[in-house]
Motif scaffolding. Sequence first.
Motif, mmCIF file in Angstrom:
data_model
loop_
_atom_site.group_PDB
_atom_site.id
_atom_site.type_symbol
_atom_site.label_atom_id
_atom_site.label_comp_id
_atom_site.label_asym_id
_atom_site.label_seq_id
_atom_site.Cartn_x
_atom_site.Cartn_y
_atom_site.Cartn_z
ATOM 1 N N GLY A 108 9.397 -24.505 1.184
ATOM 2 C CA GLY A 108 8.731 -24.535 0.139
ATOM 3 C C GLY A 108 9.327 -24.163 -1.254
ATOM 4 O O GLY A 108 10.730 -24.386 -1.341
ATOM 5 N N ARG A 109 8.582 -23.417 -2.033
ATOM 6 C CA ARG A 109 9.273 -22.967 -3.031
ATOM 7 C C ARG A 109 9.853 -21.377 -2.600
ATOM 8 O O ARG A 109 10.264 -20.705 -3.668
ATOM 9 C CB ARG A 109 8.105 -22.602 -4.276
ATOM 10 N N GLY A 110 9.808 -21.280 -1.488
ATOM 11 C CA GLY A 110 10.166 -19.674 -1.027
ATOM 12 C C GLY A 110 9.234 -18.970 -0.357
ATOM 13 O O GLY A 110 9.493 -17.975 0.070
ATOM 14 N N GLU A 111 8.070 -19.493 -0.473
ATOM 15 C CA GLU A 111 6.830 -18.730 0.264
ATOM 16 C C GLU A 111 6.622 -19.235 1.528
ATOM 17 O O GLU A 111 5.828 -18.232 2.228
ATOM 18 C CB GLU A 111 5.804 -19.082 -0.921
ATOM 19 N N GLN A 112 7.161 -20.049 2.093
ATOM 20 C CA GLN A 112 6.967 -20.322 3.366
ATOM 21 C C GLN A 112 7.829 -19.863 4.318
ATOM 22 O O GLN A 112 8.849 -20.404 4.138
ATOM 23 C CB GLN A 112 6.754 -22.143 3.574
ATOM 24 N N LEU A 113 7.381 -18.805 4.927
ATOM 25 C CA LEU A 113 8.356 -18.022 5.863
ATOM 26 C C LEU A 113 8.090 -18.125 7.363
ATOM 27 O O LEU A 113 6.927 -18.430 7.672
ATOM 28 C CB LEU A 113 8.067 -16.594 5.474
ATOM 29 N N SER A 114 9.472 -18.361 7.771
ATOM 30 C CA SER A 114 9.235 -18.317 9.462
ATOM 31 C C SER A 114 10.328 -17.611 9.817
ATOM 32 O O SER A 114 11.288 -17.022 9.235
ATOM 33 C CB SER A 114 9.386 -19.848 10.023
ATOM 34 N N PRO A 115 10.309 -16.970 11.457
ATOM 35 C CA PRO A 115 11.150 -15.984 11.724
ATOM 36 C C PRO A 115 12.652 -16.500 11.804
ATOM 37 O O PRO A 115 12.678 -17.707 11.995
ATOM 38 C CB PRO A 115 10.936 -15.600 13.126
ATOM 39 N N ALA A 116 13.572 -15.850 11.435
ATOM 40 C CA ALA A 116 15.141 -16.100 11.623
ATOM 41 C C ALA A 116 15.602 -16.046 12.951
ATOM 42 O O ALA A 116 14.793 -15.473 13.814
ATOM 43 C CB ALA A 116 15.821 -15.401 10.562
ATOM 44 N N PRO A 117 16.483 -16.706 13.236
ATOM 45 C CA PRO A 117 17.254 -16.233 14.620
ATOM 46 C C PRO A 117 17.479 -14.975 14.722
ATOM 47 O O PRO A 117 17.593 -14.196 13.378
ATOM 48 C CB PRO A 117 18.385 -17.311 14.673
ATOM 49 N N VAL A 118 17.616 -14.316 15.789
ATOM 50 C CA VAL A 118 18.303 -13.061 15.874
ATOM 51 C C VAL A 118 19.617 -12.884 15.518
ATOM 52 O O VAL A 118 20.624 -13.836 15.936
ATOM 53 C CB VAL A 118 18.040 -12.521 17.424
ATOM 54 N N LEU A 119 19.910 -12.237 14.459
ATOM 55 C CA LEU A 119 21.509 -12.050 13.955
ATOM 56 C C LEU A 119 22.194 -10.944 14.537
ATOM 57 O O LEU A 119 21.532 -9.924 14.994
ATOM 58 C CB LEU A 119 21.229 -11.652 12.525
ATOM 59 N N PRO A 120 23.318 -11.235 14.627
ATOM 60 C CA PRO A 120 24.326 -10.113 15.203
ATOM 61 C C PRO A 120 24.255 -9.181 13.862
ATOM 62 O O PRO A 120 24.153 -9.401 12.703
ATOM 63 C CB PRO A 120 25.557 -10.750 15.618
ATOM 64 N N PRO A 121 24.932 -7.830 14.332
ATOM 65 C CA PRO A 121 25.407 -7.267 13.132
ATOM 66 C C PRO A 121 26.676 -7.803 11.945
ATOM 67 O O PRO A 121 27.388 -8.517 12.679
ATOM 68 C CB PRO A 121 26.158 -5.897 13.799
ATOM 69 N N ASP B 269 6.958 -33.228 -8.876
ATOM 70 C CA ASP B 269 6.323 -33.683 -10.321
ATOM 71 C C ASP B 269 5.907 -32.255 -10.966
ATOM 72 O O ASP B 269 5.732 -32.459 -12.322
ATOM 73 C CB ASP B 269 4.813 -34.446 -9.733
ATOM 74 N N ASP B 270 5.599 -31.271 -10.224
ATOM 75 C CA ASP B 270 5.436 -30.069 -10.764
ATOM 76 C C ASP B 270 6.792 -29.301 -11.428
ATOM 77 O O ASP B 270 6.697 -28.545 -12.162
ATOM 78 C CB ASP B 270 4.757 -29.037 -10.169
ATOM 79 N N GLY B 271 7.866 -29.897 -11.190
ATOM 80 C CA GLY B 271 9.059 -29.457 -11.741
ATOM 81 C C GLY B 271 9.880 -28.274 -10.741
ATOM 82 O O GLY B 271 10.893 -27.964 -10.975
ATOM 83 N N TYR B 272 9.156 -28.035 -9.656
ATOM 84 C CA TYR B 272 9.640 -27.137 -8.608
ATOM 85 C C TYR B 272 10.522 -27.895 -7.684
ATOM 86 O O TYR B 272 10.096 -28.859 -7.357
ATOM 87 C CB TYR B 272 8.723 -26.184 -8.179
ATOM 88 N N HIS B 273 11.605 -26.909 -7.435
ATOM 89 C CA HIS B 273 12.621 -27.523 -6.162
ATOM 90 C C HIS B 273 12.291 -27.119 -4.927
ATOM 91 O O HIS B 273 11.930 -25.810 -4.606
ATOM 92 C CB HIS B 273 14.152 -27.295 -6.445
ATOM 93 N N PRO B 274 12.189 -28.009 -3.906
ATOM 94 C CA PRO B 274 11.852 -27.522 -2.462
ATOM 95 C C PRO B 274 13.230 -26.954 -1.924
ATOM 96 O O PRO B 274 14.105 -27.385 -2.395
ATOM 97 C CB PRO B 274 11.321 -28.673 -1.765
ATOM 98 N N LEU B 275 13.184 -26.021 -1.186
ATOM 99 C CA LEU B 275 14.236 -25.180 -0.720
ATOM 100 C C LEU B 275 14.103 -25.116 0.753
ATOM 101 O O LEU B 275 13.065 -24.955 1.303
ATOM 102 C CB LEU B 275 14.549 -24.013 -1.565
ATOM 103 N N PRO C 74 17.242 -20.418 -14.435
ATOM 104 C CA PRO C 74 17.012 -21.557 -14.961
ATOM 105 C C PRO C 74 18.078 -22.364 -15.707
ATOM 106 O O PRO C 74 18.079 -23.637 -15.226
ATOM 107 C CB PRO C 74 16.232 -21.115 -16.144
ATOM 108 N N ALA C 75 19.232 -21.872 -15.892
ATOM 109 C CA ALA C 75 20.344 -22.587 -16.447
ATOM 110 C C ALA C 75 21.147 -23.154 -15.131
ATOM 111 O O ALA C 75 21.705 -24.351 -15.465
ATOM 112 C CB ALA C 75 21.084 -21.602 -17.304
ATOM 113 N N VAL C 76 21.031 -22.365 -14.227
ATOM 114 C CA VAL C 76 21.714 -22.983 -13.058
ATOM 115 C C VAL C 76 21.061 -24.420 -12.454
ATOM 116 O O VAL C 76 21.821 -25.297 -12.064
ATOM 117 C CB VAL C 76 21.915 -21.877 -11.966
ATOM 118 N N TYR C 77 19.833 -24.176 -12.545
ATOM 119 C CA TYR C 77 19.011 -25.317 -12.097
ATOM 120 C C TYR C 77 19.177 -26.545 -12.824
ATOM 121 O O TYR C 77 18.999 -27.558 -12.635
ATOM 122 C CB TYR C 77 17.435 -24.856 -11.641
#
Length: 295
Positions: free
Chosen positions: A152-165, A22-28, A180-183
């Motif tokens: 969320g909007r990008g602000e809710q962060l959690s650890p990523a899996p351990v990545l290889p090089p 409703d606020d116009g923001y896309h969850p991701l 904005p045009a892409v959205y």
Amino acid sequence: MSPIAFAPAKINLFLHVGAPGDDGYHPLCSLMAFADVGDRVVLHEADVLSVRVHGPFSGMLAGEGDNLVLRAARALLARARGPQPLVGLSLEKLLPVAAGLGGGSSDAGAALRLLRTALGVQVDDVELEAIAASLGADGAACLWGRPVLAQGRGEQLSPAPVLPPIEAVLVNPRVEVSTPAVYRAFDGLGDFGDVTPPPMPDAFESVEEMAAWLGFMRNDLQAPAIALAPAIGDVLALLADERETLLARVSGSGATCFAICASDIEADALAERVAGLRPDWWTVRCRLGGPWPDA
């Protein structure tokens, strides 16, 4: 030597985008990693707080007097006790602008880290992250430049899996793409993604395993970005056809694409070939992961 902070390029290894609320923001939901290439922010003495921009892509910021770096500095220094320090910032713009690399957010994050340390501003990590998040969707993730799963909007962060090089090549056809045009184009398609975090291992044992897993993920903004800037499709087609490429995808809303390779030798070969075939494109060899030291 002047204090300096590194602002790494942000790469969305996958980017799932849902229907706007409703606020116009896309969850991701996005798995982000950071490249060992990026911009640099330097602190220097000045009569008034300001940002000087130089470097190969500085012209793309012409006229942006109130950029994210300046807004970040003002927000942090407003919390400083005592007289305002006489400092300025220099931004060496080595990344293309409007490129899906989180450049503005990463530059702002570098400025926040740099000013807090150099000036001894009494702000803890939580408050610093809140300042970064207030500047944009990628702000919190780009503050630290370490692999994260963003929701969320990008602000809710959690650890990523351990990545290889991750040996990679970044390619931008030197076109600017408006997020904005892409959205708006994405909304017009009406094909919204599921933003539930996918099952992920605690760690990927090899880059081949990770690339195969990413192949089942997607970037929901890739199709609308290509529709707005067909040159992005040209980049993806070239990268996907090369024998060294394990996975090719758009980062963010474009126009930068990345190719993941199995080794440094293969990434070197791919970068050299693409640069030779299309010298008009911006092609950079890099490693993905993070965080990277300031230098």
